[in-house]
Design an enzyme around this catalytic site. Structure first.
Site, short mmCIF file in Angstrom:
data_model
loop_
_atom_site.label_atom_id
_atom_site.label_comp_id
_atom_site.label_asym_id
_atom_site.label_seq_id
_atom_site.Cartn_x
_atom_site.Cartn_y
_atom_site.Cartn_z
CB SER A 1 -0.90 23.01 -50.17
OG SER A 1 -2.14 23.07 -49.52
CB SER A 2 2.53 24.04 -45.17
OG SER A 2 2.01 25.32 -44.88
CD GLU B 1 -2.04 27.86 -60.38
OE1 GLU B 1 -2.76 27.53 -59.43
OE2 GLU B 1 -1.02 27.24 -60.71
CG HIS B 2 -6.16 32.27 -60.68
ND1 HIS B 2 -6.66 32.86 -59.54
CD2 HIS B 2 -4.82 32.48 -60.66
CE1 HIS B 2 -5.66 33.43 -58.88
NE2 HIS B 2 -4.54 33.21 -59.52
CB ALA C 1 6.54 28.32 -50.23
N GLY C 2 3.16 28.35 -51.04
CA GLY C 2 2.25 27.90 -52.08
C GLY C 2 2.33 26.40 -52.32
CD GLU D 1 -6.95 25.90 -46.05
OE1 GLU D 1 -6.53 24.73 -45.94
OE2 GLU D 1 -6.41 26.76 -46.77
CG ASP E 1 -4.37 23.54 -51.90
OD1 ASP E 1 -4.21 23.54 -53.14
OD2 ASP E 1 -4.28 24.57 -51.19
P1 ADP Z 1 0.55 27.29 -47.58
O1 ADP Z 1 0.71 27.89 -48.93
O2 ADP Z 1 1.84 26.76 -47.07
O3 ADP Z 1 -0.58 26.32 -47.51
P2 ADP Z 1 -1.17 28.75 -45.80
O4 ADP Z 1 -1.17 30.15 -45.33
O5 ADP Z 1 -2.38 28.25 -46.51
O6 ADP Z 1 0.16 28.54 -46.65
O7 ADP Z 1 -0.98 27.77 -44.56
C1 ADP Z 1 0.10 27.96 -43.68
C2 ADP Z 1 -0.35 27.76 -42.24
O8 ADP Z 1 -0.53 26.36 -41.97
C3 ADP Z 1 0.70 28.21 -41.26
O9 ADP Z 1 0.59 29.60 -40.98
C4 ADP Z 1 0.35 27.37 -40.04
O10 ADP Z 1 -0.75 27.93 -39.33
C5 ADP Z 1 -0.09 26.05 -40.67
N1 ADP Z 1 1.07 25.16 -40.74
C6 ADP Z 1 1.71 24.75 -41.85
N2 ADP Z 1 2.75 23.93 -41.54
C7 ADP Z 1 2.76 23.83 -40.21
C8 ADP Z 1 3.59 23.14 -39.26
N3 ADP Z 1 4.62 22.42 -39.65
N4 ADP Z 1 3.30 23.28 -37.96
C9 ADP Z 1 2.26 24.01 -37.55
N5 ADP Z 1 1.45 24.68 -38.37
C10 ADP Z 1 1.69 24.60 -39.69
MG MG Z 2 -2.63 26.76 -47.94
#
Ligand code: ADP
Ligand code: MG
Length: 378
Positions: free
Chosen positions: A124-125, A34-35, A121-122, A158, A170
């Site tokens: 990496s959505s 991490e980091h 939530a971290g 990104e 990620d």
């Molecule tokens: P994370 O830790 O989940 O990666 P981020 O802030 O880096 O958090 O990314 C989250 C962003 O990605 C959301 O604010 C949105 O803009 C986009 N995102 C993630 N999941 C979805 C989804 N299912 N539909 C649309 N946008 C999404």
């Molecule tokens: Mg992210």
């Protein structure tokens, strides 16, 4: 209904008829390291069995028309890239921009998105939506897929389009994940090795339910401190500090040197963790995770009361090999390695202890390391 089923249903509602392809892109968790990424060191993430899905169908005009569950529908032109919109669709647009910029010829598509990767939530959505978008472009346009190159382009989307400074971990995890394996990634050379998750061990992600508003500024502070520490130590990056050259004692080190000590020891722990995994040794792996948490808490100072409480609850629970905060820190999630037969009782024990200590609710995700992004014809 899981994300795949919901994406298919949403597609029929929004666009009518049937999609041609279902794309799946997983979230990820970093087991250790991490980091270290922006210090050109080592990380050890795994893709997890929580997906963001897009149901996709090509269309004849140069337009990507997308709807994501619970969000507004957006139309993205592929023949002119103007500016960011300031919402979630920037991730989709950014990826089409990054692909087009290096010469990929894209065709339009309709897409319906549903996701089981929690946002922010971290887990990496963001990488999941990026890689899923790239995969949707690949399946509709039919270009050559080089996972590391595509991951790099998604990161560029990104960084440069959305405007979030982040490393490549990620996207690599989401692009190159393998079932029951983690990925040892050298963030300097981008060399990677798949290492097996020890048999009989589950990965459990524990969400503290806390989110830090100013996480990015605290993150940038740490990046700057690491650069300052590298200058002080006369190296280009903390990757190059030999472990033996730093005082091991807990004697009062200046903050920059404590940051450096975290990075140097964390790199060594990450390599040792990969070695433990190759040997199928969950116990040693867990011990290294515990040490990683202590170093992030005391030397790097990116833990929080909630993260410390959840990690302590995890470490004390039966069947736990080890636990640590995961992600940038300050808030968000911890990760634990847990005997698979104890996973259910572990979850209950952590929830109870954590609630007693903090008054908060913990959300647990029992995960399995999973394959990276994929597409399936319908
Ligand atoms: P994370 O830790 O989940 O990666 P981020 O802030 O880096 O958090 O990314 C989250 C962003 O990605 C959301 O604010 C949105 O803009 C986009 N995102 C993630 N999941 C979805 C989804 N299912 N539909 C649309 N946008 C999404
Ligand atoms: Mg992210």
């Amino acid at each position: 209904m899981d994300a795949a089923g919901r994406a298919l249903r949403l597609f029929r509602e929004e666009f009518g008829g049937e999609p041609e392809t279902l794309v799946r892109a997983p979230g990820r968790v970093n087991l250790i390291g991490e980091h270290t990424d922006y210090n050109e060191g080592f990380v050890l993430p795994a893709a997890i069995d929580r997906d963001l899905c897009i149901a996709v169908r090509p269309r004849p005009d140069p337009l990507v028309d997308v709807r994501s569950e619970g969000r507004e529908r957006r139309a993205i032109a592929l023949d002119r890239f103007e500016h960011r919109v300031g919402d979630w669709s920037d991730y989709v647009q950014g990826v089409t921009w990054a692909l087009s910029e290096v010469g990929y010829r894209l065709v339009g598509w309709d897409g319906a998105i549903a996701s089981d990767v929690p946002v922010g939530a971290g887990l990496s959505s963001s990488a999941a939506i990026e890689l899923a978008t790239a995969k949707a472009c690949e399946t509709t346009a039919g270009f050559r897929w080089d996972p590391t190159e595509i991951a790099t382009l998604c990161r560029r989307a990104e960084n440069r389009w959305v405007g979030v400074a982040s490393g490549l971990m990620d996207q690599i995890a989401c692009a190159r994940g393998r079932r029951d394996h983690a990925i040892l990634l050298d963030c300097r050379s981008l060399d990677l090795e798949l290492v097996p998750v020890p048999g009989g061990a589950s990965i459990v992600i524990l969400d503290t339910g806390t989110r830090r508003e100013l996480k990015s500024s605290a993150y940038n502070d740490r990046r700057r401190e690491c650069e300052a520490a590298a200058r002080e130590l006369g190296v280009g990056s903390l990757r190059d500090v030999p472990a033996a050259s730093l005082p091991i004692s807990t004697a009062s080190l200046s903050p920059p040197l404590r940051r450096a000590r975290h990075v140097v020891t964390e790199n060594a722990r990450t390599l040792a963790a990969a070695e433990a995994m190759r040997a199928g040794d969950a116990r040693s792996m867990g011990r290294l995770m515990n040490e990683s948490h202590a170093s992030l808490r005391d030397d790097f100072e990116v833990s929080s009361e909630a993260l410390d409480a959840i990690v302590e609850a995890a470490q004390a629970a039966d069947g736990c090999f080890g636990a640590r905060l995961t992600g940038a820190g300050f808030a968000g999630c911890a990760v634990a390695l847990v005997d698979e037969f104890a996973a259910a009782s572990f979850e209950r024990a952590v929830s109870t202890t954590y609630a007693r200590a903090t008054g908060r609710t913990c959300t647990a995700y029992v995960c399995r390391a999973s394959d990276g992004v994929s597409a399936q014809s319908r």
